[in-house]
Design a protein around this motif. Structure first.
Motif, mmCIF file in Angstrom:
data_model
loop_
_atom_site.group_PDB
_atom_site.id
_atom_site.type_symbol
_atom_site.label_atom_id
_atom_site.label_comp_id
_atom_site.label_asym_id
_atom_site.label_seq_id
_atom_site.Cartn_x
_atom_site.Cartn_y
_atom_site.Cartn_z
ATOM 1 N N MET A 1 0.827 -1.200 0.000
ATOM 2 C CA MET A 1 0.000 0.000 0.000
ATOM 3 C C MET A 1 0.866 1.257 0.000
ATOM 4 N N ASP A 2 2.024 1.198 0.622
ATOM 5 C CA ASP A 2 2.905 2.357 0.634
ATOM 6 C C ASP A 2 3.334 2.740 -0.775
ATOM 7 N N ASN A 3 3.525 1.740 -1.645
ATOM 8 C CA ASN A 3 3.903 2.030 -3.020
ATOM 9 C C ASN A 3 2.812 2.784 -3.750
ATOM 10 N N GLU A 4 1.553 2.444 -3.471
ATOM 11 C CA GLU A 4 0.443 3.139 -4.116
ATOM 12 C C GLU A 4 0.423 4.611 -3.724
ATOM 13 N N LEU A 5 0.619 4.906 -2.457
ATOM 14 C CA LEU A 5 0.593 6.290 -1.990
ATOM 15 C C LEU A 5 1.783 7.074 -2.493
ATOM 16 N N SER A 6 2.926 6.440 -2.631
ATOM 17 C CA SER A 6 4.101 7.169 -3.094
ATOM 18 C C SER A 6 3.983 7.531 -4.570
ATOM 19 N N ASP A 7 3.101 6.840 -5.305
ATOM 20 C CA ASP A 7 2.900 7.140 -6.718
ATOM 21 C C ASP A 7 1.914 8.278 -6.942
ATOM 22 N N VAL A 8 1.158 8.656 -5.921
ATOM 23 C CA VAL A 8 0.147 9.705 -6.064
ATOM 24 C C VAL A 8 0.804 11.064 -5.872
ATOM 25 N N ARG A 9 0.514 11.980 -6.803
ATOM 26 C CA ARG A 9 1.002 13.356 -6.680
ATOM 27 C C ARG A 9 -0.199 14.246 -6.418
ATOM 28 N N PHE A 10 -0.122 15.016 -5.347
ATOM 29 C CA PHE A 10 -1.219 15.906 -4.974
ATOM 30 C C PHE A 10 -0.904 17.337 -5.386
ATOM 31 N N LEU A 11 -1.923 18.045 -5.846
ATOM 32 C CA LEU A 11 -1.797 19.433 -6.268
ATOM 33 C C LEU A 11 -2.608 20.338 -5.356
ATOM 34 N N THR A 12 -2.156 21.565 -5.194
ATOM 35 C CA THR A 12 -2.922 22.547 -4.435
ATOM 36 C C THR A 12 -4.068 23.066 -5.298
ATOM 37 N N VAL A 13 -4.997 23.740 -4.670
ATOM 38 C CA VAL A 13 -6.123 24.334 -5.407
ATOM 39 C C VAL A 13 -5.606 25.334 -6.435
ATOM 40 N N ALA A 14 -4.606 26.106 -6.072
ATOM 41 C CA ALA A 14 -4.042 27.090 -7.009
ATOM 42 C C ALA A 14 -3.406 26.400 -8.213
ATOM 43 N N GLU A 15 -2.714 25.291 -7.980
ATOM 44 C CA GLU A 15 -2.101 24.553 -9.085
ATOM 45 C C GLU A 15 -3.163 23.956 -10.002
ATOM 46 N N VAL A 16 -4.227 23.424 -9.405
ATOM 47 C CA VAL A 16 -5.325 22.862 -10.193
ATOM 48 C C VAL A 16 -5.972 23.960 -11.031
#
Length: 69
Positions: free
Chosen positions: A1-16
């Motif tokens: 499961m740690d591998n799945e989370l490390s592959d996710v990139r999160f963006l801020t509202v401003a970036e979106v």
């Protein structure tokens, strides 16, 4: 499961907002309506980059697909 989370990139509202070429308020509306999934961190939201890509492919966040001929 740690591998799945490390592959996710999160963006801020401003970036979106910049990627979608809409206002931050529009991004907040999409998040609050459930059209754009997001995770809340304290008082701010982070949106998975894959969700933004999906939304852009489906035409969410702009008027594409809402106009009728």
């Amino acid at each position: 499961m740690d591998n799945e989370l490390s592959d996710v990139r999160f963006l801020t509202v401003a970036e979106v907002a910049e990627l979608m070429r809409v206002s931050k308020m529009t991004v907040y509306r999409l998040v609050h309506s459930g059209e754009l999934p997001a995770v809340r961190f304290g008082r701010s939201f982070r949106v998975p980059e894959s969700a933004v890509a999906d939304a852009l492919q489906q035409g969410r966040g702009d008027d594409a697909g809402q106009h009728t001929a």
